[in-house]
Design a protein around this motif. Structure first.
Motif, PDB file in Angstrom:
ATOM      1  N   LEU A 183       0.843  -1.193   0.000  1.00 34.30           N
ATOM      2  CA  LEU A 183       0.000   0.000   0.000  1.00 34.30           C
ATOM      3  C   LEU A 183       0.875   1.239   0.000  1.00 34.30           C
ATOM      4  O   LEU A 183       1.776   1.368   0.824  1.00 34.30           O
ATOM      5  CB  LEU A 183      -0.876   0.001   1.253  1.00 34.30           C
ATOM      6  N   LEU A 184       0.599   2.150  -0.939  1.00 34.10           N
ATOM      7  CA  LEU A 184       1.418   3.353  -1.029  1.00 34.10           C
ATOM      8  C   LEU A 184       0.667   4.611  -0.609  1.00 34.10           C
ATOM      9  O   LEU A 184       1.228   5.684  -0.613  1.00 34.10           O
ATOM     10  CB  LEU A 184       1.940   3.533  -2.465  1.00 34.10           C
ATOM     11  N   SER A 185      -0.594   4.480  -0.286  1.00 36.97           N
ATOM     12  CA  SER A 185      -1.309   5.669   0.184  1.00 36.97           C
ATOM     13  C   SER A 185      -2.380   5.250   1.171  1.00 36.97           C
ATOM     14  O   SER A 185      -2.725   4.077   1.257  1.00 36.97           O
ATOM     15  CB  SER A 185      -1.960   6.406  -0.987  1.00 36.97           C
ATOM     16  N   LYS A 240       2.509  -1.740   4.309  1.00 37.31           N
ATOM     17  CA  LYS A 240       2.800  -0.440   3.739  1.00 37.31           C
ATOM     18  C   LYS A 240       4.231  -0.481   3.226  1.00 37.31           C
ATOM     19  O   LYS A 240       5.037  -1.280   3.690  1.00 37.31           O
ATOM     20  CB  LYS A 240       2.627   0.537   4.902  1.00 37.31           C
TER      21      LYS A 240
END
Lengths: 254, 471, 484
Positions: C398-400, C428
Motif C-alpha cells: 500500500l502506497l497511500s 505499507k
C-alpha cells in the motif's frame, strides 16, 4: 542377530543398494562409512522399513525373523532403534505423550501391562539424566524448536526409553560441536550392554573416537567394498576415499 | 424454493400471540425485523455470505414453534451430567429458548451481576435491556460512509461492497424470539466464577427454536462464559441464535462455545460483538458433534487498542456440515485481531471457513493475523476456505494463511519407528492439530476437558453428546 | 550482471518523469461500422471478414446467449453502466480508400514504430515475431514465412479461419466456451482479430511470438481473440503488449485467450498490459475485461502465465489453468499496479483434475492514489486429482492511505491427498527503505520505483528480457505522483 543377504533396494525406481551382505552379531559395533550418495542412509531406512524405499531382492533376518515382513512399528518393538539424521519436528505432540505412547505400545507387543502415569514419569526422569536432557525440553512438543544438538540428545534419550537391542546411529555426529558429540556418545555408551549391537553411520572418524567400532565398512555405489578394523577408519580420515575407489577399479579390471 | 413464505405467513398470523407472550422491549423490534425479512427473504446459495450453506433447504421443512410457551417437563439438573470437572461454575440452563428458572444451589452471582431470562430482564430492567437489545445488530448493519472504498457517482457515495446488509436469520430471530438469556456485568465488576450456560434442545416433535442472548460488560468488567449446546431428543431441531455482546471500555470477556448435538440438529448462530476502547475479547468455538452448523461472527472494533482473539476448532465426520463465517471490522486505529480456525474432516463431511478482515480507512496501525488450517481425511470430505483481507488503510500489518493438507508423512514414520502404530500415530497428530485451538482456552479445567473430549471424539467413543444419557 | 542492473536502474530513472507516453492518436483512414449491436451487425462483421457459415453460426449462438445474460456484480469493482449500443464493434484502419493507394498506409507502420514495435523484419527486436493488431484488424505479422518452414503457424485469427479452418474449428471455444461468462459470450459474438498460433508435434518455437494490440479509433471496442495450440512435445513462448490513445471516454476491451497444451508441451504466456489508465482525475481509460484460460490437456504439460498489469481504468481478469493431464504443471505470476482511480480485480483459477498436478501462484499487488486492487483466486482440487499440490502467495503493498488492497482467495478441496497452501500479507511500503534511499540521495518518487521493482522482482524475472525492462519502466511510470 542381524543378517543382510544380497540386499537390493531402490527409491523412485532408482536402484541404490546393489547387493549388500552384512552380518552383525550380538554386542558388535559396526561403522559404515562412505561418501554422499553411496547408499548409507538408504540402508538405514530400509532396515527400519521406510515406505519410500522398495526392496527388490535379497533378505534381512533379525533374531531369526524375516525383518522385511514386519511393519516399521513391529521392527521397533523387536528392538530396532534408529537415531535419525534429521529428526522431524512434530508440533502439538508433547514429548511425554509421544514417549508414553511408544513405550506402552512396545509393552503391549511384549504382552506387558502399560505403565501408569507415575511409573512412566519416574522412568522418564531417570533416563533424561543419561543425556543431560533438560526437563524443559521433555515438556515441549517433539523436537519443536530444539537446536541441532538438542535434537540428537533427544534421540539418544528416546533410545534410553525404548532400550533397543540394535541401534542405528544415522550421522548422529552431523551438526554437533565437540561437547554435544561427547554427551551424545557417552549417553550411547552408557546404554550399550553386552547384548546391544549397533550400526554407526558417519562421514568422520571423530565419532568413532568415542564409540569404538569392532568393524568398519566402506560403502561405495551401493556395495560394501572394503571391511576392516578400527584402523580402516583412521586410514580413511587420513587418505579419503579415492584410494579405495582406485583399488576397486583395479580389482574390477582384473 | 422460497422457504421464507411460511415464516412470513406464520408471523402475520401470530403477531398478536407473540405480543401477548413477550415483554414490550422484545416486541418493539418485531415489525421492523419483519419488514426487513419480507424484503430480503432467506438467502439462496448465490448470496456470497451464504454460498457454503443451503439456508433455503434448512428452513424449508415444516417445523413446529412453541409460541404458546408450553413448559417442557424436564429438570435439566437431573439429566445433565456433563459438568466440566474441577471447574466451579455458575451453571444455568436454557431449555430450547426458555431460561430455566430453577437455580442451581451454587449459582449465585455476586456484585450486582445479572444472569436471567431475557424476557424477564426486559420486564424488570426495561431501560437497561432496551439500551442494548437489538442495538448491537443495528449498529453493525448501518453502513458507514467514506470509511471504506467506493466512488462518488452522480454526487452520491456508492460503496464498493455492501458490508452492512441486514441478515435474514437475524431478522427472523428478532421477529419470532420470545426468550433467551441476559447477562449483565456492572462497571468494574469481575465475575469470580465462570458462567456456564447449557442450551438443552429437547422436543417430541420437529421444532424451530429462536434463542436470543444479550451480554453486556460495562467498563472494566470481566467475565468468562461457557455455552454448551446439547441435544436430548431424536427429532429434527432447527435452532437460530442471535447473541449480542457489548464489551465496554477496558472490559475483558472470554466466551467459549462447545457444540455437542446430533445429526438431526441444525444450528444457525449469529454473534455480534461490539468492542470499545482497550477491551479484550476472546471467542473460542469448538464444534465436536453436530448436524448442520452455520456460525456467523461479526466483530466490530469501535474503540482503539482493542484486542479480539477469534478461535475455532471443528471435528466433523459422517454427513456433518460446519460453516464458520467471520468478519472482523477494524473501524478505529491500533486494534489487534488474531484468528485461528482448524478443521478435521472425515467421511463425507463438509467444512467451510470464510474469514473477512476489513480494515477501514481510519484504522491505521492495525495488526491482524488470520490462519485457517484443515485436514481432509477422506476423498469424500470437502473443504472450502476463503480467507479474505480487505484493506483501506496503509499503515497496517496484515497476514493471512490457509492450508488444506494431510498428516505429515515424516512425522508418521518417525512415530512408527518408535513403535507407535500407524493408527495411533495418526490420532496423536490429529489431537495435536486441533490441540492448537484448545490450547488457546484460558480456563484450565475446560482446556483439559476439551482435550479429553477431542481425544474421545477421534477414537469414535463420542457418538453423540458425551454427558447426557437420553440419546 | 552489475552492468545490467545499472542499465535497468538508469531506465527506471529515465522514465520517472514521463507520463503515459503511448497516448497519441494515429491519423489514418479507418473504416468503422455504425455503432450498435444486433444480429445484422454480427452478420456484417462476419461478412467483412469473409467467414464461413459455421463461424457465423457460432457468433449468432453466442449473441443470443449473451442477450439472456446480465453483467455480474460480484467483483470488487465499481463499473459504470456500459451502453453496448454506443460502441462500434468493427474498425478497420487498413481499409483502402477506393481511390487511394493500395499498400498498407505508412502511418500505420509509423504508429508501431513509435510504439517500439517495428514491423519491418530487418529492424525487429532480435528473436521476436510480431502480429500487430490495431482496432479490429491485424496490420501485419512478421517472420511468418520463416516460422512456416518449421511447421509453425503464426498469423492473424482471420487468416487462420481462411487458411486453416479445420484447426480453428477444432479448437475455437474448446477452452472458453461462449457460455462461459458474460464477456466471453459478447466476445464470441463480435470478436474481430487476434493471433493464432499452432506449434506442431515436437517443435520448439525458435523465437518469441508476440502480439501487439493497439486501440486507435474512437468509440470502438476491441474484441480480439487469441488461440494458441501447442501439440505434443512442443514449446512456445508468447508475449502480449497493449496500448491505447488518451481519450476522455472509456473504451471497452473484452478479449478471449485460449491455450491448448498437449502432452509434454510447454507454453509460456507473458503480458505487459498498458492500456490507457485514464487521467489522474479518473476520466477516461480502457475497461479491460478479459477471459484467458489454458487447458493442460496432455500429461506432463506445462503452462505459465506471467502478467504485469499497469494500465486500464478497470482490469477484471483471471488467467486460469485447467490441469487435466496427469503430472501437468501450471504457474501464475502477476504484478498488478493501480494508481489514481484505477481499479483491478485480478488473479487466477487453478482447477486440478489430473493426478499429481502442481500449481504455483505468486501475486504482487501494488496500490497507490485512490485506487483499488484486489487479488481473487480459486484453487480447486477435484476428487480425481490425487497428489495435487498448490502453493499460493499473495502480497499487497500500500502506497497511500486512500487506496485499497484486498485479497479474496477461494480454496475448494475434495481430495484427501491434495495439499494446498495459501499465504498473504498486506503492508505499507517500508519507511526504513525509503529513508535509506533518501539518505543516499535518491528522491522519494524514484525510491518508490526502485523499491516497487524490487518487490515485484520474483515476477519480473519470469518475463523475457526485453519485456522485463519494459515492465520495470512501466511500474515506475504508473506510480508517478503516488508519493505525497
Amino acid at each position: 542377530m542381524l543378517e543382510i543377504k544380497n540386499l537390493h533396494a531402490s527409491i523412485n525406481g532408482k536402484e541404490i543398494l546393489k547387493g549388500i551382505n552384512l552380518t552383525i552379531n550380538d554386542g558388535e559395533i559396526h561403522a559404515l562409512m562412505g561418501q554422499n550418495g553411496a547408499g548409507k542412509s538408504t540402508l538405514s531406512n530400509v532396515l527400519v522399513g521406510h515406505p519410500a524405499y522398495e526392496v527388490t531382492q535379497g533378505s534381512i533376518t533379525f533374531n531369526g525373523k524375516d525383518l522385511l515382513a514386519l511393519k516399521p512399528e513391529e521392527r521397533s518393538h523387536e528392538g530396532i532403534f534408529m537415531s535419525f539424521q534429521a529428526p522431524v519436528e512434530i508440533p502439538g505432540v508433547s514429548m511425554v505423550n509421544f514417549m508414553r505412547a511408544a513405550v506402552n505400545a512396545k509393552r503391549k507387543y511384549l504382552g506387558k501391562e502399560p505403565l501408569t502415569a507415575g511409573e512412566f514419569l519416574k522412568i522418564m526422569r531417570e533416563k533424561r539424566k543419561i543425556v543431560e536432557l533438560d526437563s524443559k525440553l521433555s515438556n515441549r512438543s517433539v523436537n519443536e524448536g530444539f537446536s541441532g544438538g538438542e535434537k540428537k540428545r533427544n534421540e539418544i534419550f528416546q533410545m534410553a526409553m525404548l532400550e533397543p537391542t540394535f541401534a542405528i546411529l544415522d550421522e548422529t555426529d552431523s551438526g554437533l560441536d565437540v561437547d554435544a558429540l561427547r554427551i551424545v556418545a557417552d549417553g550411547f555408551n552408557k546404554l550399550k550392554t553386552e547384548k546391544t549391537s549397533a550400526l554407526v553411520i558417519t562421514h568422520y572418524q571423530r565419532l568413532l573416537d568415542y564409540i569404538k567400532p569392532d568393524f568398519v565398512h566402506v560403502l561405495l555405489d551401493g556395495n560394501i567394498v572394503k571391511t576392516g578394523g578400527p584402523e580402516l577408519a583412521l586410514e580413511i580420515e587420513d587418505r579419503g576415499f579415492d584410494w579405495i575407489k582406485a583399488e576397486r577399479a583395479v580389482k574390477n579390471e582384473e | 424454493m422460497k422457504s421464507e413464505q411460511q415464516y412470513i405467513e406464520l408471523f402475520q398470523q401470530c403477531r398478536q400471540l407473540l405480543s401477548s407472550q413477550s415483554d414490550v422491549v422484545l416486541d418493539a423490534l418485531r415489525d421492523e425485523a419483519f419488514r426487513i425479512f419480507k424484503r430480503i427473504g432467506l438467502p439462496d446459495k448465490k448470496a456470497e455470505r451464504y454460498k457454503y450453506t443451503d439456508v433455503q433447504e434448512a428452513f424449508s421443512p415444516n417445523y413446529g414453534l412453541n409460541l404458546n410457551r408450553l413448559q417442557f417437563r424436564i429438570n435439566p439438573y437431573d439429566v445433565f451430567k456433563c459438568n466440566v470437572p474441577n471447574m466451579s461454575t455458575l451453571l444455568y440452563f436454557i431449555v430450547n429458548d426458555a431460561f430455566h428458572s430453577k437455580e442451581y444451589p451454587n449459582a449465585k452471582p455476586s456484585g450486582g451481576i445479572i444472569i436471567s431470562s431475557l424476557n424477564e430482564a426486559a420486564h424488570l430492567y426495561p431501560d437497561l435491556v432496551s439500551k442494548y437489545y437489538g442495538q448491537i445488530v443495528r449498529k453493525a448493519e448501518t453502513p458507514s460512509i467514506n470509511s471504506e472504498g467506493g466512488q462518488i457517482i452522480d454526487g452520491e457515495f456508492v460503496p464498493l461492497r455492501k458490508n452492512n446488509e441486514p441478515d435474514a436469520i437475524t431478522a427472523l430471530n428478532t421477529m419470532l424470539v420470545q426468550d433467551g438469556l441476559f447477562i449483565y456485568v456492572p462497571k468494574n465488576t469481575v465475575s469470580d466464577k465462570a458462567i456456564q450456560v447449557v442450551n438443552v434442545l429437547t422436543s417430541t416433535v420437529d421444532l424451530l427454536v429462536n434463542r436470543r442472548v444479550l451480554v453486556v460488560l460495562e467498563e472494566g468488567a470481566k467475565a468468562k462464559l461457557l455455552f454448551c449446546d446439547e441435544s436430548m431428543s431424536d427429532v429434527n431441531m432447527l435452532a437460530t441464535q442471535v447473541m449480542e455482546v457489548y464489551a465496554g471500555p477496558s472490559s475483558e470477556l472470554e466466551l467459549y462455545e462447545l457444540e455437542e448435538t446430533n445429526m438431526k440438529n441444525k444450528r444457525f448462530s449469529n454473534l455480534y460483538v461490539q468492542q470499545h476502547d482497550k477491551s479484550k475479547v476472546t471467542l473460542n468455538s469448538i464444534s465436536l458433534h453436530n448436524g448442520l452448523t452455520r456460525n456467523m461472527t461479526y466483530v466490530s472494533l469501535e474503540g482503539e487498542e482493542s484486542v479480539i482473539n477469534l478461535y475455532g476448532g471443528v471435528i466433523a465426520d459422517k454427513e456433518q456440515h460446519v460453516d464458520n463465517h467471520t468478519l472482523v471490522d477494524h473501524k478505529v486505529p491500533k486494534c489487534v485481531s488474531n484468528e485461528l480456525f482448524k478443521y478435521v474432516l472425515d467421511d463425507n463431511s463438509v467444512g467451510a471457513f470464510a474469514g473477512r478482515i476489513l480494515v477501514r480507512n481510519d484504522a491505521q496501525k492495525t495488526e491482524s493475523q488470520e490462519t485457517n488450517a484443515n485436514l481432509c481425511v477422506t476423498k469424500t470430505a470437502h473443504m472450502f476456505t476463503q480467507p479474505m483481507l480487505e484493506i483501506y488503510a496503509d499503515d497496517v500489518k496484515c497476514n493471512h494463511g490457509a492450508t488444506v493438507g494431510q498428516l505429515n508423512e515424516a512425522a508418521l514414520f518417525y512415530m512408527r519407528q518408535r513403535g507407535i502404530s500407524l493408527d495411533e500415530a495418526k490420532l496423536l497428530l490429529k489431537f495435536a492439530f486441533v490441540g492448537e485451538v484448545i490450547d488457546k482456552v484460558d480456563l484450565e479445567p475446560l482446556r483439559d476437558r476439551l482435550h479429553y473430549l477431542v481425544e474421545k471424539r477421534f477414537r469414535g467413543e463420542l457418538n453423540k453428546c458425551s454427558g447426557c444419557r437420553l440419546c | 550482471m552489475e552492468n545490467l542492473k545499472q542499465e535497468k536502474n538508469k531506465l527506471v530513472r529515465e522514465v520517472a518523469d514521463r507520463k503515459y507516453e503511448y497516448g497519441f492518436i494515429t491519423d489514418v483512414h479507418t473504416d468503422i461500422i455504425e455503432k450498435g449491436l444486433n444480429e445484422d451487425v454480427i452478420r456484417l462483421i462476419s461478412a467483412r471478414k469473409g467467414e464461413p457459415e459455421w463461424l457465423l453460426d457460432f457468433r449468432l449462438k453466442a449473441y443470443s446467449y449473451w442477450l439472456t445474460q446480465k453483467m455480474p456484480t460480484w467483483p470488487h469493482l465499481q463499473i459504470p453502466e456500459i451502453d453496448y449500443q454506443a460502441i462500434s464493434y468493427y474498425a478497420d484502419p487498413t481499409a483502402k480508400k477506393k481511390d487511394g493507394p493500395q499498400e498498407i498506409d505508412p502511418e500505420l507502420m509509423k504508429t508501431f514504430d513509435k510504439l517500439g514495435i517495428p514491423l519491418e523484419e530487418r529492424l525487429a527486436l532480435s528473436g521476436t515475431a510480431v502480429d500487430a493488431v490495431m482496432d479490429s484488424v491485424s496490420v501485419k505479422t512478421t517472420f511468418k514465412e520463416s516460422l512456416r518452414e518449421k511447421g509453425i503457424i503464426f498469423c492473424s485469427i482471420s487468416e487462420a479461419v481462411r487458411e486453416h479452418p479445420d484447426l480453428v474449428k477444432q479448437y475455437l471455444g474448446s477452452v472458453v466456451p461462449y457460455r462461459d461468462n458474460f464477456f466471453a459470450a459478447l466476445n464470441s459474438a463480435v470478436f474481430s482479430d487476434g493471433s493464432f498460433v499452432y506449434v506442431p508435434k515436437g517443435v520448439r518455437c525458435p523465437m518469441e511470438l508476440s502480439t501487439y494490440f493497439r486501440i486507435n479509433a474512437r468509440n470502438t471496442g476491441q474484441f480480439e481473440r487469441t488461440l494458441i495450440v501447442a501439440d505434443d512435445d512442443s514449446y512456445v513462448s508468447y508475449l502480449e503488449g497493449c496500448t491505447a490513445p488518451m481519450r476522455d471516454e472509456n473504451q471497452l476491451h473484452a478479449a478471449i485467450v485460449e491455450i491448448v497444451v498437449n502432452e509434454r508441451a510447454e507454453v509460456k504466456y507473458s503480458t505487459v498490459q498498458n492500456w490507457y489508465p485514464g487521467d489522474s482525475e479518473g476520466k477516461g481509460g480502457v475497461y479491460n475485461f478479459v477471459t484467458k484460460r489454458g487447458h493442460l490437456r496432455g500429461a506432463d504439460s506445462k503452462l505459465s502465465w506471467t502478467q504485469v498489469e499497469t494500465g486500464s481504468a478497470i482490469t477484471w481478469k483471471y488467467p486460469s489453468c485447467v490441469l487435466s493431464g496427469n503430472n501437468s504443471q501450471a504457474e501464475f505470476y502477476s504484478v498488478a499496479v493501480t494508481n489514481n482511480y484505477q481499479q483491478a480485480d485480478t488473479g487466477t483459477k487453478m482447477i486440478h483434475i489430473g493426478e499429481n498436478t502442481k500449481s504455483t501462484i505468486i501475486s504482487k499487488g501494488i496500490s497507490a492514489g485512490k485506487s483499488h486492487n484486489s487479488y481473487r483466486g480459486l484453487v480447486k482440487i477435484d476428487a480425481r486429482a490425487d497428489g495435487a499440490r498448490n502453493y499460493s502467495s499473495c502480497d499487497s503493498l500500500l502506497l497511500s492511505d486512500t487506496c485499497g488492497a484486498h485479497t479474496f482467495p477461494y480454496i475448494d478441496v475434495k481430495n484427501d491427498t491434495g495439499i494446498v497452501e495459501h499465504e498473504a500479507t498486506t503492508s505499507k511500503i517500508s519507511e526504513d527503505q525509503l529513508f535509506y534511499c533518501n539518505q543516499r540521495g535518491i528522491p522519494a518518487e524514484e525510491a518508490v520505483g526502485l523499491i516497487v521493482n524490487g518487490y515485484a522482482k520474483d515476477v519480473l524475472n519470469k518475463l523475457p528480457m526485453e519485456f522485463a525492462v519494459e515492465a520495470q519502466k512501466l511500474l515506475s511510470v504508473s506510480l508517478e505522483g503516488s508519493v505525497g
